[in-house]
Design a protein around this motif. Structure first.
Motif, PDB file in Angstrom:
ATOM      1  N   GLU A 182      65.929  -7.330  73.385  1.00  0.00           N
ATOM      2  CA  GLU A 182      66.537  -8.347  74.375  1.00  0.00           C
ATOM      3  C   GLU A 182      67.669  -9.285  73.810  1.00  0.00           C
ATOM      4  N   PRO A 183      68.499  -9.975  74.398  1.00  0.00           N
ATOM      5  CA  PRO A 183      69.558 -10.734  73.940  1.00  0.00           C
ATOM      6  C   PRO A 183      68.825 -12.191  73.583  1.00  0.00           C
ATOM      7  N   SER A 184      69.691 -12.894  72.719  1.00  0.00           N
ATOM      8  CA  SER A 184      69.849 -14.113  72.184  1.00  0.00           C
ATOM      9  C   SER A 184      68.478 -14.392  71.280  1.00  0.00           C
ATOM     10  N   PHE A 185      67.974 -13.522  70.734  1.00  0.00           N
ATOM     11  CA  PHE A 185      67.050 -13.683  69.813  1.00  0.00           C
ATOM     12  C   PHE A 185      67.767 -13.754  68.200  1.00  0.00           C
ATOM     13  N   ILE A 186      68.939 -13.062  68.322  1.00  0.00           N
ATOM     14  CA  ILE A 186      69.826 -13.261  67.072  1.00  0.00           C
ATOM     15  C   ILE A 186      71.149 -13.473  67.202  1.00  0.00           C
ATOM     16  N   TRP A 203      74.136  -0.300  75.474  1.00  0.00           N
ATOM     17  CA  TRP A 203      72.618  -0.174  75.268  1.00  0.00           C
ATOM     18  C   TRP A 203      71.879  -1.249  76.315  1.00  0.00           C
ATOM     19  N   LYS A 204      70.739  -1.353  76.478  1.00  0.00           N
ATOM     20  CA  LYS A 204      69.842  -2.189  77.115  1.00  0.00           C
ATOM     21  C   LYS A 204      70.146  -3.625  76.823  1.00  0.00           C
ATOM     22  N   ASN A 205      70.485  -3.899  75.696  1.00  0.00           N
ATOM     23  CA  ASN A 205      70.697  -5.061  75.240  1.00  0.00           C
ATOM     24  C   ASN A 205      72.310  -5.136  74.578  1.00  0.00           C
ATOM     25  N   PRO A 206      73.203  -5.474  75.255  1.00  0.00           N
ATOM     26  CA  PRO A 206      74.656  -5.119  75.055  1.00  0.00           C
ATOM     27  C   PRO A 206      75.126  -5.830  73.873  1.00  0.00           C
ATOM     28  N   GLY A 207      74.507  -6.913  73.240  1.00  0.00           N
ATOM     29  CA  GLY A 207      74.857  -7.450  72.110  1.00  0.00           C
ATOM     30  C   GLY A 207      75.630  -8.742  72.340  1.00  0.00           C
ATOM     31  N   ASP A 208      76.898  -9.055  71.753  1.00  0.00           N
ATOM     32  CA  ASP A 208      77.569 -10.121  72.085  1.00  0.00           C
ATOM     33  C   ASP A 208      78.183 -10.308  73.400  1.00  0.00           C
ATOM     34  N   GLY A 246      58.202  -2.697  51.704  1.00  0.00           N
ATOM     35  CA  GLY A 246      58.855  -3.085  52.947  1.00  0.00           C
ATOM     36  C   GLY A 246      60.207  -3.461  52.878  1.00  0.00           C
ATOM     37  N   LEU A 247      60.572  -4.306  53.885  1.00  0.00           N
ATOM     38  CA  LEU A 247      61.930  -4.822  53.791  1.00  0.00           C
ATOM     39  C   LEU A 247      62.215  -6.299  54.646  1.00  0.00           C
ATOM     40  N   ARG A 248      62.979  -6.946  54.048  1.00  0.00           N
ATOM     41  CA  ARG A 248      63.089  -8.488  54.750  1.00  0.00           C
ATOM     42  C   ARG A 248      64.597  -8.463  55.085  1.00  0.00           C
ATOM     43  N   ALA A 249      64.671  -8.631  56.430  1.00  0.00           N
ATOM     44  CA  ALA A 249      66.028  -8.985  57.156  1.00  0.00           C
ATOM     45  C   ALA A 249      66.207 -10.486  57.373  1.00  0.00           C
ATOM     46  N   ARG A 250      67.442 -10.997  56.815  1.00  0.00           N
ATOM     47  CA  ARG A 250      67.837 -12.294  57.126  1.00  0.00           C
ATOM     48  C   ARG A 250      69.088 -12.315  58.103  1.00  0.00           C
ATOM     49  N   LEU A 251      68.723 -13.073  59.217  1.00  0.00           N
ATOM     50  CA  LEU A 251      69.604 -12.748  60.360  1.00  0.00           C
ATOM     51  C   LEU A 251      69.856 -14.166  60.943  1.00  0.00           C
ATOM     52  N   VAL A 252      70.985 -14.544  61.695  1.00  0.00           N
ATOM     53  CA  VAL A 252      71.519 -15.754  62.283  1.00  0.00           C
ATOM     54  C   VAL A 252      70.719 -15.662  63.549  1.00  0.00           C
ATOM     55  N   PRO A 253      70.015 -16.931  63.650  1.00  0.00           N
ATOM     56  CA  PRO A 253      68.952 -16.871  65.098  1.00  0.00           C
ATOM     57  C   PRO A 253      69.942 -17.320  66.120  1.00  0.00           C
ATOM     58  N   GLY A 254      69.468 -16.638  67.287  1.00  0.00           N
ATOM     59  CA  GLY A 254      70.089 -17.021  68.823  1.00  0.00           C
ATOM     60  C   GLY A 254      69.493 -17.969  69.276  1.00  0.00           C
ATOM     61  N   TYR A 255      69.683 -18.532  70.483  1.00  0.00           N
ATOM     62  CA  TYR A 255      69.126 -19.711  71.028  1.00  0.00           C
ATOM     63  C   TYR A 255      67.709 -19.714  71.298  1.00  0.00           C
ATOM     64  N   LYS A 256      67.226 -18.375  71.583  1.00  0.00           N
ATOM     65  CA  LYS A 256      65.714 -18.516  71.740  1.00  0.00           C
ATOM     66  C   LYS A 256      65.008 -18.665  70.278  1.00  0.00           C
ATOM     67  N   THR A 257      65.654 -18.490  69.260  1.00  0.00           N
ATOM     68  CA  THR A 257      64.884 -18.574  67.808  1.00  0.00           C
ATOM     69  C   THR A 257      65.425 -19.888  67.284  1.00  0.00           C
ATOM     70  N   LEU A 295      66.811 -16.909  60.353  1.00  0.00           N
ATOM     71  CA  LEU A 295      65.896 -16.062  61.007  1.00  0.00           C
ATOM     72  C   LEU A 295      65.377 -14.750  60.129  1.00  0.00           C
ATOM     73  N   PHE A 296      64.153 -14.982  59.695  1.00  0.00           N
ATOM     74  CA  PHE A 296      63.814 -13.559  58.840  1.00  0.00           C
ATOM     75  C   PHE A 296      62.900 -12.822  59.555  1.00  0.00           C
ATOM     76  N   VAL A 297      63.003 -11.552  59.409  1.00  0.00           N
ATOM     77  CA  VAL A 297      62.157 -10.534  59.965  1.00  0.00           C
ATOM     78  C   VAL A 297      61.643  -9.681  58.840  1.00  0.00           C
TER      79      VAL A 297
END
Length: 701
Positions: free
Chosen positions: A217-221, A64-69, A235-246, A194-196
């Motif tokens: 975009e990469p590096s947010f998570i 995809w446009k953000n390839p992930g890891d 609604g919903l709440r997502a708990r994520l591991v932040p990337g270097y941008k966050t 990181l919570f969304v």
């Protein structure tokens, strides 16, 4: 007849589409690439769709446009000399593609990538235009292969004519493009996570499942870490591991796709999370990991808890086989001077501190990568319990007097059991720490949970206190002559006692082999048993004098030690514990919310096959008939969260309650009318359970 043929030819010319605007498929080893358009004839200045179809063999994917890891997104480039202008690639909702521990974002099977193309206004009806360029993709499975496919299509200028074969395919792909949503979304950092929040569920009418977030975009998570997404009434709440941008805070908007399954259909919507406070989604804000049972724990309290927990850890069943060996060595120390005894005590303490230091160093390194980690983490690698099972088996043989190897082997076997050398005491301390990690003593859970969420120096202080507490009883024994004098005097009884100690070692080896079977299946347990057989055979051969026997013995021992490192966890394995007279269900955060919404209380058992304390509770309080009757009478759901193998969702839930290891027991009372489920609102039970306490809580005490 000739007139009929002529009419047929005229009809075919008028009504049959011309398929010139399509490349013949390019066959590559793992792919077939075709470039198509939804029109065969275009008007001057007309916009139409071109698409690259990338069809892959099973197991291969493009990005995809953000390839992930890792990886590289698919690209389409037009020749600048052509009479066309190209828009951006239009991306359908991607999927998370796992390759080992790596998570990538992309597409498998057959994927279509449309691009809006606009012809030049200067095009002249009747002429033929050439649409040329190249498509590039990194195609990956266990290996990655860069592929560049050139293309060239001819399009006539005139009255527009649709290519019906490809227009429908392109339209189906366009319907899979995530539409923009007006739902509110916010992103914020809390205790390193990181919570969304998404506060308007109009983005998905009805129930959604398997929600997943794909940042544009990469590096947010951190893509390879688990996403914990909880649905709430609003609604919903997502708990994520932040990337270097966050990792230091959310400073800019985060555009993302929220993908999910609804009514069996996989789809997505596009949202933008703005930096801001939590939104009202009907869920409680996740507390700091240093919050324990409703109160804040300070560094001083954590150090005190760690010290007490380390002392109590000596009494836990997982440590007994090794501790009993140390007690035997003190009983044999009647002829030693006070200085020698103290030296042995400090050597033992040195082994304890050195091993704790290694564990803390590993924890710091893993923690720095953003991964969730906990106490006893090494037992989630089946090689560790397998090696320990082999070691316990060999120590048992040594205690029975089957072998006594000195020289290069002196820190194993008999030396671990009672030799007077300081190396033996050091090795005993190290081994005691390793076998202690599946146990969590009272006071330890809160202290370790605090340590793993705290800065590095605080973390080191807490684990240093834990190591001191663990070594303290033997240091006191070395410095208080009266305590040593109370031990039985050396005599023939010690040989019998030493032989008796072999059987707890064998029992521990059996238990560890069972743990391996829970992680890897029967084949894994068989490898452990084969390793034991080879080790015993090698030890027997070493007693032979011929050089060939000794060479064969060394080979057998090498293979025995190597076998545990060939083990691999099996994610399909993981059964609920034995029937205790009430139903047991597999835990998930969503399952807790669903059951409470039905008006049921929920009891959650966070456990692992390698956790001795967990197994004692399961065979004790949780297997009690009165406890079973209380579960059934109160209609309380019993959920099992099995942490035998690594599970980041369970690790995140443990962290939510200020814990870094198992066991953890939670009780959620039934929801009152109009009350929203709070994932952090459970009552925490003691780590060592008693049936009376469990019944009291189930009955609302």
């Amino acid at each position: 007849m000739s007139k009929l043929v002529l009419c047929w030819l005229i009809a075919m010319t008028v009504f049959t589409p011309v398929y010139a605007a399509e490349t013949s498929g390019v066959e590559i080893d793992e792919s077939r690439v075709t470039v198509v358009t939804d029109h065969d004839v275009i008007a001057p200045g007309q916009s139409f769709y071109m698409a690259v179809q990338w069809a892959m063999e099973p197991g291969w994917h493009v990005y995809w446009k953000n390839p992930g890891d890792s990886g590289e997104s698919l690209q389409i480039d037009l020749d600048p000399r052509t009479a066309f202008m190209a828009g951006e690639i239009i991306w359908a909702t991607p999927k998370a593609v796992a390759t080992g521990p790596i998570i990538n974002y992309g597409y498998e099977g057959r994927a279509l990538f449309p691009v809006l193309i606009t012809a030049s206004e200067d095009s002249v009806p009747g002429e033929t235009l050439t649409l040329s360029g190249s498509a590039y993709a990194l195609v990956c499975a266990e290996i990655c292969i860069p592929r560049t496919v050139p293309f060239s299509l001819s399009l006539r200028v005139g009255e527009p004519q649709i290519d019906n074969r490809w227009q429908n395919n392109i339209e189906r792909t366009l319907k899979k493009v995530p539409p923009p949503s007006a739902a509110k979304a916010s992103a914020y950092l809390d205790d390193g996570a990181l919570f969304v929040d998404v506060a308007d569920m109009e983005l998905a009418d009805g129930v959604i499942e398997d929600a997943y977030i794909f940042p544009d975009e990469p590096s947010f998570i951190s893509p390879s870490d688990a996403q914990q997404i909880t649905l709430g009434p609003q609604g919903l709440r997502a708990r994520l591991v932040p990337g270097y941008k966050t990792e230091n805070g959310v400073e800019s908007e985060i555009p993302f796709i929220l993908a999910f399954t609804q009514d069996g259909e996989y789809k997505g919507v596009h949202l933008t999370a703005k930096p801001g406070p939590p939104l009202d989604v009907g869920l409680a804000v996740i507390p700091s990991a240093s919050t324990i049972a409703g109160g804040e724990i300070s560094l001083l309290i954590a150090v005190l808890f760690a010290l007490l927990g380390g002392v109590i850890l000596n009494l836990m069943p997982c440590v007994f086989p090794v501790i009993s060996i140390k007690i035997l060595s003190f009983a044999k120390s009647g002829a030693m001077s006070a200085a020698q005894i103290r030296a042995k005590g400090w050597a033992y303490a040195g082994g304890v501190f050195a091993t704790f230091a290694i564990l803390v160093a590993i924890l710091i390194v893993i923690k720095s990568t953003g991964q969730l980690i906990g106490w006893g983490f090494q037992f989630q690698n089946p090689a560790i319990p397998a090696v320990l099972a082999l070691l316990m088996f060999m120590i048992g043989l040594s205690l029975l007097g089957v072998f006594d190897i000195s020289g290069p082997w002196q820190n194993t076997g008999q030396d671990l059991t009672a030799r007077r050398g300081l190396g033996g005491s050091f090795a005993t301390g190290a081994l005691a720490v390793v076998v202690a990690t599946p146990c969590t003593a009272p006071f330890m859970a809160g202290a370790i949970g605090y340590a793993l969420a705290a800065p590095m120096m605080s973390m080191i202080a807490v684990f240093a206190a834990l190591a001191l507490g663990f070594a303290l009883p033997f240091l006191i024994l070395c410095y208080v002559p009266k305590l040593l004098q109370s031990l039985p005097k050396p005599g023939p009884w010690m040989k019998t006692f030493q032989e008796i100690l072999a059987f707890p070692m064998f029992a521990t080896a059996i238990y560890l082999a069972w743990v391996v079977s829970q992680q890897t299946g029967a084949n894994g347990a068989a490898k452990v048993l084969i390793a034991m057989l080879l080790a015993g055979f090698g030890i027997w051969l070493l007693r032979r004098t011929h050089i060939a026997f000794k060479a064969l013995a060394i080979l057998a021992l090498i293979v025995a030690v190597a076998l545990p490192f060939t083990l691999e966890t099996d994610a399909a394995i993981g059964t609920l514990s034995a029937d205790a007279g009430y139903e047991k269900l597999v835990w998930s955060p969503q399952k807790v919310a669903e059951l409470r919404a039905e008006g049921r209380a929920v009891f959650v058992d966070f456990t692992a096959a390698w956790c001795v304390t967990c197994k004692v509770n399961e065979r004790g309080a949780l297997a009690d008939k009165d406890v079973a009757a209380a579960f059934n009478a109160t209609n309380t759901a019993f959920l099992v969260a099995d942490w035998t193998n690594r599970d980041d969702v369970i690790a995140a839930e443990l962290k939510l309650y200020g814990r870094a290891g198992v066991p953890l027991y939670l009780y959620f009372p039934p929801l009152a009318a109009g009350e929203a489920h709070d994932p952090a609102g459970a009552q925490i039970l003691p780590q060592v359970l008693f049936s009376g306490k469990v019944i009291e809580i189930l009955q609302g005490g």
